[in-house]
Design an enzyme around this catalytic site. Structure first.
Site, PDB file in Angstrom:
ATOM      1  N   HIS A 182      -4.270  -5.174  -2.350  1.00 58.59           N
ATOM      2  CA  HIS A 182      -5.346  -4.978  -1.381  1.00 58.59           C
ATOM      3  C   HIS A 182      -6.422  -6.060  -1.405  1.00 58.59           C
ATOM      4  CE1 HIS A 182      -3.477  -1.006  -1.280  1.00 58.59           C
ATOM      5  NE2 HIS A 182      -4.132  -0.769  -0.157  1.00 58.59           N
ATOM      6  N   GLU A 196      -0.481  -2.649  -8.399  1.00 53.92           N
ATOM      7  CA  GLU A 196      -1.825  -2.943  -7.908  1.00 53.92           C
ATOM      8  C   GLU A 196      -2.544  -1.630  -7.697  1.00 53.92           C
ATOM      9  OE1 GLU A 196      -3.178  -2.819  -4.550  1.00 53.92           O
ATOM     10  OE2 GLU A 196      -1.438  -2.133  -3.408  1.00 53.92           O
ATOM     11  N   SER A 225       0.848  -1.184   0.000  1.00 49.62           N
ATOM     12  CA  SER A 225       0.000   0.000   0.000  1.00 49.62           C
ATOM     13  C   SER A 225       0.890   1.242   0.000  1.00 49.62           C
ATOM     14  CB  SER A 225      -0.968  -0.032   1.187  1.00 49.62           C
ATOM     15  OG  SER A 225      -1.990   0.924   1.042  1.00 49.62           O
TER      16      SER A 225
END
Length: 337
Positions: A308, A241, A110
């Site tokens: 995620h 991502e 993240s």
């Protein structure tokens, strides 16, 4: 030459929050992760930033950087894992002491991927895109998540193989915890833009595209300089991502990366499963993958175990990788050379 840290048995983990800290109402959840890691034989040292959160950050940028720098230079700390990601890690990059990045792993994903990628690009020290600290609070780890420890324990010159997961988690259910944290209910299926089997190799670089795109044009995003200095000009195998972006926002970001030269000498791109990728006017994520593959004339693998939508493979920025995708299954070999 890429520098590969090595995780030793009984290592001391430093937990600091370069992005978001843990809100007071979630301290018990974090303490559970801490106790579970200690039961597994690790020693855990927590910085002050872990326990605070205000205005979308754990603390002011200088304090976050100072604590990270201190843990990076502390010889007693062998591995650094932030509690989780967040939103504003990029604020503290200018205060990070890149001249004194030691040979120790930094693990997370993240918003943490901003720091992971910046460290590898600027210093040639490998970094690990994988579980956050709170993801490791289960009574046990699923097979995919558990590989973080094996990967980080691989010696320089060695190699490690990981496989696509059997199942993944469709949505978070924090109110309904499981023994392994995740609710792995959906069949994993790695796909390719061509719908044919794909094999790609190259130096791994990547992270959460929402945030690493902001390194473009800064001193922390010099991809070509990294290739020349640390990899003898080898091709890059990107992994991305998408956390929050619509398809048009993602497309803009990918075009910006292309125009900035990030995709020069690119052997392929892998995309993780995403909770976002929302179509805009029938412009779908599959359209983007096909356009990108056609434009760059490279293979694209998508819906891999990254990001995620857990679980996720531990991918090492700087490692040389061989990735295969066929029949919905995937294999990732990483060579620490």
């Amino acid at each position: 030459m890429i520098i590969y840290p090595l995780l030793q048995k009984g290592a001391t983990i430093g937990v600091t929050a370069p992005s978001s800290g843990v809100q007071a109402e979630l301290h018990d959840m974090f303490k559970l992760a801490l106790s579970r890691m200690e039961k597994r034989g690790f020693k855990v040292v927590c910085g002050d930033t872990v326990w605070t959160q205000n205005k979308a950050k754990s603390s002011p940028a200088q304090k976050r950087a100072d604590e990270f720098n201190q843990m990076m230079q502390d010889e007693q700390v062998n591995l650094i894992i932030p509690p989780w990601g967040g939103h504003l890690l990029i604020e503290m990059l200018e205060y990070v002491d890149f001249e004194n990045i030691n040979k120790k792993w930094l693990l997370g994903y993240s918003d943490t991927s901003v720091l992971l990628l910046a460290i590898t690009l600027k210093t040639g020290v490998a970094t690990a895109h994988g579980p956050n600290f709170v993801d490791l609070r289960g009574e046990y780890w699923d097979d995919t998540t558990a590989m973080w420890q094996t990967v980080l324990s691989t010696e320089a010159g060695g190699s490690v193989r990981q496989h696509s997961s059997a199942k993944y988690q469709r949505e978070w259910q924090h109110h309904n915890p499981t023994p392994c944290v995740f609710h792995l209910t959906e069949q994993t299926c790695w796909k390719t833009a061509s719908s044919n089997p794909v094999k790609i190799q190259g130096r791994l670089l990547g992270g959460c595209i929402d945030v690493i795109r902001h390194l473009i044009g800064t001193p922390f995003g010099d991809v070509q300089g990294f290739r020349k200095q640390f990899t003898n000009g080898e091709s890059v195998l990107w992994y991305f991502e998408n956390c929050d972006m619509t398809t048009t926002d993602l497309r803009r970001s990918l075009v910006q990366m292309k125009l900035a030269g990030w995709f020069e000498q690119c052997s392929g791109i892998m995309f993780g499963r995403s909770p976002a990728n929302h179509p805009v006017e029938n412009y779908t994520i599959e359209d983007i993958y096909q356009e990108l593959s056609d434009e760059l004339q490279i293979p694209i693998i998508y819906d891999i175990d990254c990001g995620h939508v857990p679980p996720q493979i531990t991918l090492i920025n700087g490692a040389y990788a061989e990735v295969e995708a066929e029949g919905g299954k995937g294999t990732v070999w990483q060579y620490f050379k």
